[in-house]
Design a protein around this motif. Structure first.
Motif, PDB file in Angstrom:
ATOM      1  N   ASN A   1       0.721  -1.248  -0.033  1.00 54.63           N
ATOM      2  CA  ASN A   1      -0.037  -0.087   0.103  1.00 54.63           C
ATOM      3  C   ASN A   1       0.833   1.243   0.247  1.00 54.63           C
ATOM      4  OD1 ASN A   1      -2.646  -1.446  -0.032  1.00 54.63           O
ATOM      5  ND2 ASN A   1      -2.363  -1.649   2.164  1.00 54.63           N
ATOM      6  N   ILE A   2       0.517   2.303  -0.951  1.00 61.06           N
ATOM      7  CA  ILE A   2       1.190   3.523  -0.991  1.00 61.06           C
ATOM      8  C   ILE A   2       0.285   4.306   0.001  1.00 61.06           C
ATOM      9  CG2 ILE A   2       2.333   5.185  -2.451  1.00 61.06           C
ATOM     10  CD1 ILE A   2       3.494   2.415  -2.674  1.00 61.06           C
ATOM     11  N   SER A   3       0.792   4.857   0.935  1.00 60.22           N
ATOM     12  CA  SER A   3      -0.053   5.479   2.039  1.00 60.22           C
ATOM     13  C   SER A   3       0.519   6.939   2.184  1.00 60.22           C
ATOM     14  CB  SER A   3      -0.181   4.544   3.107  1.00 60.22           C
ATOM     15  OG  SER A   3      -0.642   3.580   3.007  1.00 60.22           O
ATOM     16  N   THR A   4      -0.236   7.809   2.771  1.00 59.04           N
ATOM     17  CA  THR A   4       0.264   9.239   3.297  1.00 59.04           C
ATOM     18  C   THR A   4       0.796   9.148   4.760  1.00 59.04           C
ATOM     19  OG1 THR A   4      -1.813   9.779   4.149  1.00 59.04           O
ATOM     20  CG2 THR A   4      -1.492  10.308   1.675  1.00 59.04           C
TER      21      THR A   4
ATOM     22  N   ASP B   1       8.500  13.079   2.476  1.00 59.67           N
ATOM     23  CA  ASP B   1       7.557  12.049   2.649  1.00 59.67           C
ATOM     24  C   ASP B   1       6.099  12.665   1.838  1.00 59.67           C
ATOM     25  OD1 ASP B   1       9.276  10.554   4.007  1.00 59.67           O
ATOM     26  OD2 ASP B   1       8.628  10.992   5.920  1.00 59.67           O
ATOM     27  N   SER B   2       5.994  13.888   1.472  1.00 59.42           N
ATOM     28  CA  SER B   2       4.764  14.046   0.920  1.00 59.42           C
ATOM     29  C   SER B   2       4.990  13.777  -0.765  1.00 59.42           C
ATOM     30  CB  SER B   2       4.540  15.387   0.963  1.00 59.42           C
ATOM     31  OG  SER B   2       4.329  16.115   2.527  1.00 59.42           O
ATOM     32  N   THR B   3       5.931  13.729  -1.182  1.00 56.83           N
ATOM     33  CA  THR B   3       6.277  13.008  -2.249  1.00 56.83           C
ATOM     34  C   THR B   3       6.077  11.541  -2.182  1.00 56.83           C
ATOM     35  OG1 THR B   3       7.294  14.712  -2.873  1.00 56.83           O
ATOM     36  CG2 THR B   3       7.758  12.839  -4.464  1.00 56.83           C
ATOM     37  N   LEU B   4       5.091  10.739  -2.798  1.00 61.81           N
ATOM     38  CA  LEU B   4       4.830   9.306  -2.631  1.00 61.81           C
ATOM     39  C   LEU B   4       5.768   8.721  -3.579  1.00 61.81           C
ATOM     40  CD1 LEU B   4       1.107   9.285  -1.543  1.00 61.81           C
ATOM     41  CD2 LEU B   4       3.288   9.631  -0.219  1.00 61.81           C
ATOM     42  N   THR B   5       6.598   7.541  -3.428  1.00 60.45           N
ATOM     43  CA  THR B   5       7.286   7.047  -4.359  1.00 60.45           C
ATOM     44  C   THR B   5       7.121   5.432  -3.993  1.00 60.45           C
ATOM     45  OG1 THR B   5       9.246   6.906  -2.828  1.00 60.45           O
ATOM     46  CG2 THR B   5       9.001   8.813  -4.513  1.00 60.45           C
ATOM     47  N   ALA B   6       7.616   4.709  -5.077  1.00 54.98           N
ATOM     48  CA  ALA B   6       7.469   3.429  -5.064  1.00 54.98           C
ATOM     49  C   ALA B   6       8.348   2.583  -4.174  1.00 54.98           C
ATOM     50  CB  ALA B   6       7.263   2.714  -6.477  1.00 54.98           C
ATOM     51  N   PRO B   7       8.249   2.088  -3.192  1.00 55.33           N
ATOM     52  CA  PRO B   7       9.280   1.104  -2.370  1.00 55.33           C
ATOM     53  C   PRO B   7       9.749   0.123  -2.995  1.00 55.33           C
ATOM     54  CG  PRO B   7       6.936   0.781  -1.546  1.00 55.33           C
ATOM     55  CD  PRO B   7       6.897   1.616  -2.725  1.00 55.33           C
ATOM     56  N   VAL B   8       9.031  -0.454  -4.088  1.00 52.99           N
ATOM     57  CA  VAL B   8       9.235  -1.710  -4.838  1.00 52.99           C
ATOM     58  C   VAL B   8       8.766  -1.578  -6.163  1.00 52.99           C
ATOM     59  CG1 VAL B   8       9.057  -3.312  -2.806  1.00 52.99           C
ATOM     60  CG2 VAL B   8       7.034  -3.052  -4.369  1.00 52.99           C
ATOM     61  N   GLY B   9       9.475  -2.245  -7.162  1.00 51.00           N
ATOM     62  CA  GLY B   9       9.372  -2.311  -8.452  1.00 51.00           C
ATOM     63  C   GLY B   9       7.857  -3.261  -8.619  1.00 51.00           C
TER      64      GLY B   9
ATOM     65  N   ARG C   1       3.435  -3.528 -10.258  1.00 47.50           N
ATOM     66  CA  ARG C   1       2.405  -3.099 -10.922  1.00 47.50           C
ATOM     67  C   ARG C   1       1.292  -2.447 -10.294  1.00 47.50           C
ATOM     68  NH1 ARG C   1       0.809  -7.799 -14.228  1.00 47.50           N
ATOM     69  NH2 ARG C   1       2.792  -7.092 -15.473  1.00 47.50           N
ATOM     70  N   VAL C   2       0.826  -1.421 -10.771  1.00 47.62           N
ATOM     71  CA  VAL C   2      -0.430  -0.850  -9.967  1.00 47.62           C
ATOM     72  C   VAL C   2      -1.686  -1.690  -9.872  1.00 47.62           C
ATOM     73  CG1 VAL C   2      -1.764   1.426  -9.791  1.00 47.62           C
ATOM     74  CG2 VAL C   2       0.577   1.480 -10.342  1.00 47.62           C
ATOM     75  N   LEU C   3      -2.145  -2.067  -8.928  1.00 46.02           N
ATOM     76  CA  LEU C   3      -3.382  -2.956  -8.756  1.00 46.02           C
ATOM     77  C   LEU C   3      -4.518  -2.193  -8.420  1.00 46.02           C
ATOM     78  CD1 LEU C   3      -4.550  -5.796  -8.379  1.00 46.02           C
ATOM     79  CD2 LEU C   3      -4.053  -5.729  -6.145  1.00 46.02           C
ATOM     80  N   TYR C   4      -4.523  -1.064  -7.806  1.00 43.91           N
ATOM     81  CA  TYR C   4      -5.779  -0.219  -7.372  1.00 43.91           C
ATOM     82  C   TYR C   4      -5.201   1.299  -7.283  1.00 43.91           C
ATOM     83  CZ  TYR C   4      -7.745  -4.768  -5.849  1.00 43.91           C
ATOM     84  OH  TYR C   4      -8.308  -6.075  -5.771  1.00 43.91           O
TER      85      TYR C   4
ATOM     86  N   GLY D   1      -3.685   7.472   4.957  1.00 42.24           N
ATOM     87  CA  GLY D   1      -4.714   7.128   3.961  1.00 42.24           C
ATOM     88  C   GLY D   1      -4.041   6.454   2.682  1.00 42.24           C
ATOM     89  N   ASN D   2      -4.710   5.350   2.079  1.00 42.09           N
ATOM     90  CA  ASN D   2      -4.278   4.844   0.850  1.00 42.09           C
ATOM     91  C   ASN D   2      -4.459   5.538  -0.317  1.00 42.09           C
ATOM     92  OD1 ASN D   2      -3.114   2.537   2.405  1.00 42.09           O
ATOM     93  ND2 ASN D   2      -5.080   1.441   2.418  1.00 42.09           N
TER      94      ASN D   2
END
Length: 362
Positions: free
Chosen positions: A51-54, A213-221, A223-226, A239-240
């Motif tokens: 989950n990419i969360s704030t 941290d307000s710039t959300l980056t991908a921690p892993v490579g 595919r976007v699921l949702y 929040g996700n």
């Protein structure tokens, strides 16, 4: 009649004896059942979800990825509104400057107190020298007065001068103690000012971290699921915004009975046959065997199987194979996983060839 009844009993006894003998012979001579060399179970292809969360509550300004997009590690996925944080950072930086000025003033006050101590010590040395001189003169005057060579008035003047110089020495000593106390206070003021500078700097670093941290980056490579939020929405802390699939951690979960689960070793070779591609097998390895038995979920087995206690087995597809064919990795596909329980047993002919062994189609 009696002879016929006797013959009938003899026949029954012979039949029973033959049956018992046959059962004993079968029990003694039969070979023990061989443990199974392979086990299979149904499951679905799954991948670890991230989950990419704030970190902080705020307004979502921008979302740069859509469902199905492939993303790399460190890629920017979304941005939060940082105007308030930027203002807080300017305030924190101003507090740093203010604290540094206070530290400069405290350092100057410390230097002034050190000079005051030096002056007080010099004054004490002067008063001590005067006291020594007056004491010497008083002794000499007393000797001369006892011989009648000096008037009593001269002796009284010298005694008074000695007492005066003694008081002046004590006053100089007290002045040194006061200057030392002032010096200690000045040193404490410098330490306090330094602590204020460090606190202001820490506050600024915290705000900078929150801005980063307000710039959300991908921690892993993956595919976007949702895509769970859109620009303009106000999200709470945690929040996700997006859910990613880690395509380097793809697995299938299956359930095996006690006998087979006990033979499944960690690292055991496994082949996954998907319903969508029954002509090939995907290599995998057993990476987890549950230490506790459980009833199988409804979505995996029939009602009869659900009534049995089974052990959860997790098999993972090799990372290198996943990364080499990331575009072809799809989760949710049902299939069957074959686990090799006996490493020396050859694979059954009805198990399709491995994906790496099969030539790719046109």
């Amino acid at each position: 009649m009696p002879s016929n009844r006797l013959n009938r009993w003899l026949v029954l006894v012979l039949i029973l004896a033959c049956a018992i003998g046959a059962a004993l012979a079968w029990r003694i001579l039969r070979k023990p059942a061989q443990p199974p060399a392979f086990a299979s179970g149904n499951g679905r292809i799954e991948a670890t979800e991230v989950n990419i969360s704030t970190k902080l509550a705020g307004r979502l300004v921008e979302v740069l990825a859509r469902e199905g997009d492939d993303v790399a590690v460190g890629q920017v996925l979304a941005r939060m509104d940082t105007r308030v944080l930027t203002a807080d950072l300017r305030e924190a930086e101003a507090a740093i400057v203010q604290a540094q000025h206070k530290k400069t003033s405290a350092t100057a006050a410390l230097a002034q107190r050190q000079n005051e101590i030096a002056a007080a010590e010099a004054l004490l040395a002067q008063r001590t020298s005067q006291l020594q001189l007056s004491t010497t003169e008083m002794r000499r005057t007393k000797e001369l007065h006892s011989g009648g060579f000096v008037a009593r008035e001269k002796m009284d003047v010298d005694v008074t001068a000695t007492k005066t110089n003694t008081a002046l020495v004590k006053a100089a000593q007290a002045q040194i103690l006061a200057a030392q106390a002032a010096l200690d206070a000045a040193q404490a003021g410098v330490l306090e000012a330094q602590a204020a500078v460090e606190a202001a700097q820490a506050r600024a670093e915290t705000i900078r971290a929150d801005i980063d941290d307000s710039t959300l980056t991908a921690p892993v490579g993956g595919r976007v699921l949702y895509r769970l939020a859109e620009p303009g929405e106000v999200l709470a802390a945690g929040g996700n915004v997006l859910t990613l699939l880690d395509l380097s951690d793809v697995y299938m979960t299956l359930f095996l009975p006690t006998e087979q689960a006990g033979l499944a070793a960690l690292g055991a070779e496994t082949r996954i046959v998907l319903d969508a591609r029954p002509d090939l097998s995907i290599p995998a390895r057993v990476t987890f065997v549950s230490p506790q038995a459980q009833f199988t979920p409804k979505a995996v087995e029939t009602r009869t199987e659900r009534e049995k206690l089974m052990f959860r087995i997790k098999v993972n597809i090799p990372r290198d194979l996943l990364l080499a064919h990331a575009k072809q990795v799809k989760t949710g596909l049902p299939g069957v996983a074959w686990v090799q329980l006996d490493p020396s047993a050859p694979w059954p002919k009805d198990v399709p060839p491995l994906f790496s062994e099969k030539k790719p189609g046109p």
